[in-house]
Every structure is written in C-alpha cells, then in structure tokens.
Design a protein around this motif. Structure first.
Motif, mmCIF file in Angstrom:
data_model
loop_
_atom_site.group_PDB
_atom_site.id
_atom_site.type_symbol
_atom_site.label_atom_id
_atom_site.label_comp_id
_atom_site.label_asym_id
_atom_site.label_seq_id
_atom_site.Cartn_x
_atom_site.Cartn_y
_atom_site.Cartn_z
ATOM 1 N N GLN A 9 -6.490 -1.030 6.015
ATOM 2 C CA GLN A 9 -5.999 -0.143 7.139
ATOM 3 C C GLN A 9 -6.346 1.359 6.694
ATOM 4 N N CYS A 10 -6.288 1.560 5.482
ATOM 5 C CA CYS A 10 -6.502 3.222 5.165
ATOM 6 C C CYS A 10 -7.617 3.353 4.028
ATOM 7 N N CYS A 38 0.789 -1.168 -0.143
ATOM 8 C CA CYS A 38 -0.195 0.143 0.021
ATOM 9 C C CYS A 38 0.903 1.354 0.029
ATOM 10 N N CYS A 68 -7.602 -0.927 0.641
ATOM 11 C CA CYS A 68 -6.642 -1.258 1.834
ATOM 12 C C CYS A 68 -7.557 -1.405 2.985
ATOM 13 N N THR A 74 0.106 -4.398 3.384
ATOM 14 C CA THR A 74 -1.383 -4.839 3.928
ATOM 15 C C THR A 74 -2.405 -5.671 3.413
HETATM 16 ZN ZN LIG Z 1 -3.123 1.548 2.933
#
Ligand SMILES: [Zn+2]
Length: 110
Positions: free
Chosen positions: A60-61, A22, A58, A29
């Motif tokens: 995570q984000c 990422c 992603c 990720t």
């Molecule tokens: Zn990310």
C-alpha cells in the motif's frame, strides 16, 4: 560499432506476499518480499549489478524492512537477476584477457 549503454533500477517480487502490521498504514496489509537493484548495461549483453538489496515492502505505502541478503538468497531457488547482468562483467574480463593475449602474441611472445 554502436554500443548501447544504459542503466536502470528494477524491483523484482521474489515470493508470495505475507500479511503484516504496517506501522504507516496502521492496519494489516500485504507485504511483498522483493529484490531491488540498480544495474548498468553495455550493448544489452554485458552488464553489472550494484546497490542490490532485499526488502519486505508494504504493497500500500511501500514502507518496509530490509531483509538479510545472505539469508534471503539462501531461500531462493535461483537469483532473480538476469544471467547477463550477474556474469556480464566476466565476459568483459574475458574479452580484455583475450585482447591482452592477442597483443602479446603480436609482440612476438616468448
Ligand atoms: Zn503500509
């Protein structure tokens, strides 16, 4: 008759996550392939879908990429969109057509 009218947006996971680099997290990720769509709904039975897009995001984000719609749909066993949202407009068209026929018959028809 009470008619419920609603609208919303859903994000549906459509497959297993895959590890990707990422650029925003600057690490590897898990990326989730998913379908994001908006929908309008009448009376919880009839609805329609718009703004449909497949993406790889992603976890995570939420940064991600758009996926090719046709290629993605071909790889799916079935559409993740509920039946009544995909074909609800057909029901509406059917009701409208029925109403037109009834109206025509009341006018005497031919
Ligand atoms: Zn990310």
């Amino acid at each position: 008759m009470m008619v419920y009218v609603g609208q919303g947006e859903r994000v549906v996971p459509i497959g297993p996550t895959e590890d990707r680099d990422c650029p925003r997290c600057e690490q590897v990720t898990a990326f989730q392939p998913q379908l994001r769509y908006k929908f309008g709904q009448f009376d919880l039975l009839f609805g329609f879908v718009y703004g449909k897009r497949y993406q790889l995001a992603c976890t995570q984000c939420q940064h991600g990429w758009l996926l090719d719609t046709r290629l993605t749909e071909r790889s799916l066993d079935r559409s993740p969109i509920p039946f009544h949202l995909r074909f609800g407009w057909l029901v509406l068209v059917g009701i409208a057509a029925l109403g037109a026929v009834v109206y025509w018959m009341r006018q005497g028809g031919v």
